[in-house]
Design an enzyme around this catalytic site. Structure first.
Site, PDB file in Angstrom:
ATOM      1  N   THR A 136      54.811 -32.140  10.530  1.00  0.00           N
ATOM      2  CA  THR A 136      53.771 -32.663   9.650  1.00  0.00           C
ATOM      3  C   THR A 136      53.605 -31.823   8.387  1.00  0.00           C
ATOM      4  OG1 THR A 136      52.580 -33.540  11.547  1.00  0.00           O
ATOM      5  CG2 THR A 136      51.327 -33.293   9.525  1.00  0.00           C
ATOM      6  N   ASN A 139      51.059 -34.001   2.769  1.00  0.00           N
ATOM      7  CA  ASN A 139      51.065 -35.363   2.229  1.00  0.00           C
ATOM      8  C   ASN A 139      51.902 -36.343   3.035  1.00  0.00           C
ATOM      9  OD1 ASN A 139      49.430 -34.800  -0.122  1.00  0.00           O
ATOM     10  ND2 ASN A 139      51.193 -33.661  -0.914  1.00  0.00           N
ATOM     11  N   ARG A 278      20.371 -34.839  38.759  1.00  0.00           N
ATOM     12  CA  ARG A 278      19.245 -35.104  37.857  1.00  0.00           C
ATOM     13  C   ARG A 278      18.323 -36.177  38.447  1.00  0.00           C
ATOM     14  NH1 ARG A 278      15.858 -33.526  33.687  1.00  0.00           N
ATOM     15  NH2 ARG A 278      15.526 -35.223  32.201  1.00  0.00           N
ATOM     16  N   GLY A 349      22.106 -37.236  28.672  1.00  0.00           N
ATOM     17  CA  GLY A 349      20.917 -37.365  27.828  1.00  0.00           C
ATOM     18  C   GLY A 349      20.838 -36.243  26.820  1.00  0.00           C
ATOM     19  N   GLU A 373      50.145 -36.085  17.472  1.00  0.00           N
ATOM     20  CA  GLU A 373      51.441 -36.648  17.886  1.00  0.00           C
ATOM     21  C   GLU A 373      51.493 -38.162  17.736  1.00  0.00           C
ATOM     22  OE1 GLU A 373      53.528 -34.938  21.195  1.00  0.00           O
ATOM     23  OE2 GLU A 373      52.299 -33.128  21.130  1.00  0.00           O
ATOM     24  N   THR A 375      48.883 -41.190  15.597  1.00  0.00           N
ATOM     25  CA  THR A 375      47.564 -41.798  15.768  1.00  0.00           C
ATOM     26  C   THR A 375      47.624 -43.031  16.662  1.00  0.00           C
ATOM     27  OG1 THR A 375      47.876 -43.217  13.842  1.00  0.00           O
ATOM     28  CG2 THR A 375      46.892 -41.041  13.445  1.00  0.00           C
ATOM     29  N   GLU A 377      46.886 -45.910  15.811  1.00  0.00           N
ATOM     30  CA  GLU A 377      47.467 -46.995  15.011  1.00  0.00           C
ATOM     31  C   GLU A 377      48.992 -46.932  15.031  1.00  0.00           C
ATOM     32  OE1 GLU A 377      43.370 -46.571  14.316  1.00  0.00           O
ATOM     33  OE2 GLU A 377      44.911 -45.021  14.091  1.00  0.00           O
TER      34      GLU A 377
END
Length: 389
Positions: A136, A139, A278, A349, A373, A375, A377
């Site tokens: 990577t 740009n 809880r 919560g 590694e 996205t 998409e």
């Protein structure tokens, strides 16, 4: 009339003895070496390199490396189990362990020549040397074909100029596999892979990223300024680097699926435990349908992600193509990790929003899994191309 169909390929989903051993070893190790310090590391963004030396001693930094090269010699089922168990404790540690194994070490294991393997794999498998992998750039993320880091041949050397960013272990790594352009921009056969040691003149570390999550896993720039690399450090042939990288990423996506699965399981188990402890209106909150149904959905998503991830691991172990399956596992498991971590915060919560409870860290760590590694998409692009062939 009886329809004849081929029997479905069976996968044994029972953990092997090796997987059980690895899981218990990591739980014991994590309780002693990770849990007491992980929030301190997270707050200060400290990269605990000494911890990875210990993981190397346990054989977890060379899980897939054959024993002849000093590794553990395990398969992808054991590898997925190791990442999953580490990520249940701390996603940062799982991420760094996975990046070292699947990217740097994995690239050398798959594509280096015998001399290179014997030189580097024993050091990487024991974590005497920590590995990094540089693809990577500032740009060019998914658009790797337009990378600007160049390697120009001068006699017996390649001279590298450019920069890589978002590199796991970009500052602390002792050795890196770096992809640089040796041909024309946009040519998938115009990039080459090089093994570059940290003390190589012209290689410096740049800025370390200040991140939302995975804060104990180092992410930094690598800068090359007239960095001279001998031709003996080329992996494979000149021009093979990008094609090699795509195959490395196929396995790497299984790693991120396993990382996502571990975070999802950790977030779910923490929420399940809290919901039983809880009490509101004189009963545990798990008795309320709004919580119990949420837990049911979380548990189902975990199991679905597990099936996809171990299916991809099974194919990889058999040497079969995992291009589509690893993308599916990575896509689903990473998105599910984010959803489950989000639900976990909701179940806790107000306490889920504080650092005194584990929910908020799972929430922060999970998001990277949908980005690193490739996205979500990009995974959809890989899957759609596969099914539309």
């Amino acid at each position: 009339m009886e329809l004849m169909t081929e029997p479905a390929q069976q996968i044994n989903f029972d953990h092997s003895e090796n997987q059980k051993m690895i899981a218990q070893m990591i739980r014991d190790f994590g309780a002693k070496e990770i849990k007491p310090k992980m929030m301190e590391w997270d707050e200060s963004q400290h990269f605990p390199i000494e911890l990875f030396k210990k993981l190397g001693g346990l054989g977890l930094m060379g899980v897939l490396v054959p024993e002849e090269y000093g590794g553990s010699g395990f398969g992808y089922h054991e590898y997925v189990t190791a990442i999953l168990e580490l990520a249940k404790i701390d996603g940062s540690i799982g991420l760094s362990m996975a990046a070292h194994n699947s990217l740097c070490t994995g690239h050398i294991l798959q594509f280096a020549n015998e001399e290179q393997k014997r030189k580097y794999l024993p050091k990487l498998a024991t974590c005497e040397w920590l590995g990094a992998w540089g693809l990577t750039e500032p740009n060019t993320g998914s658009d790797a074909g337009n990378m600007r880091t160049v390697a120009v041949k001068q006699g017996e050397y390649y001279v590298l100029n450019g920069a890589k960013n978002f590199i796991t272990h970009g500052k602390s790594g002792d050795v890196a596999v770096v992809i640089a352009r040796t041909g024309k921009v946009g040519d998938s056969h115009g990039m080459s892979a090089f093994i570059i040691e940290r003390d190589t003149p012209g290689l410096t570390a740049g800025r370390k990223e200040n991140k939302l999550g995975m804060r104990a896993s180092e992410t930094a720039e690598m800068i090359f300024s007239d960095c001279r690399v001998h031709e003996s450090q080329l992996i494979g042939k000149e021009g093979d680097g990008f094609v090699q990288s795509l195959k490395v990423l196929d396995g790497g996506r299984i790693s991120i699926a396993a990382l996502s699965l571990g975070i999802a399981e950790g977030a779910f188990e923490a929420a399940l435990h809290y919901s039983k402890e809880r009490h509101q209106f004189n009963q545990p909150i798990s008795s309320f349908q709004g919580i119990s149904f949420k837990l049911a959905e979380m548990a189902t998503k975990v199991e679905a992600a597990k099936l996809l991830t171990f299916r991809a691991a099974d194919l990889k172990s058999k040497g079969l193509s995992v291009n589509r399956e690893s993308a599916m596992a990575k896509l689903y498991a990473s998105e599910v990790a984010v959803e489950i971590a989000n639900d976990g915060v909701q179940i806790f919560g107000g306490y889920g929003y504080t650092k005194d409870f584990p929910a908020e860290k799972y929430y922060r760590d999970a998001k990277l899994c949908t980005i690193g590694e490739g996205t979500s998409e990009i995974q959809k692009l890989v899957i759609s191309r596969s099914i539309l062939k």
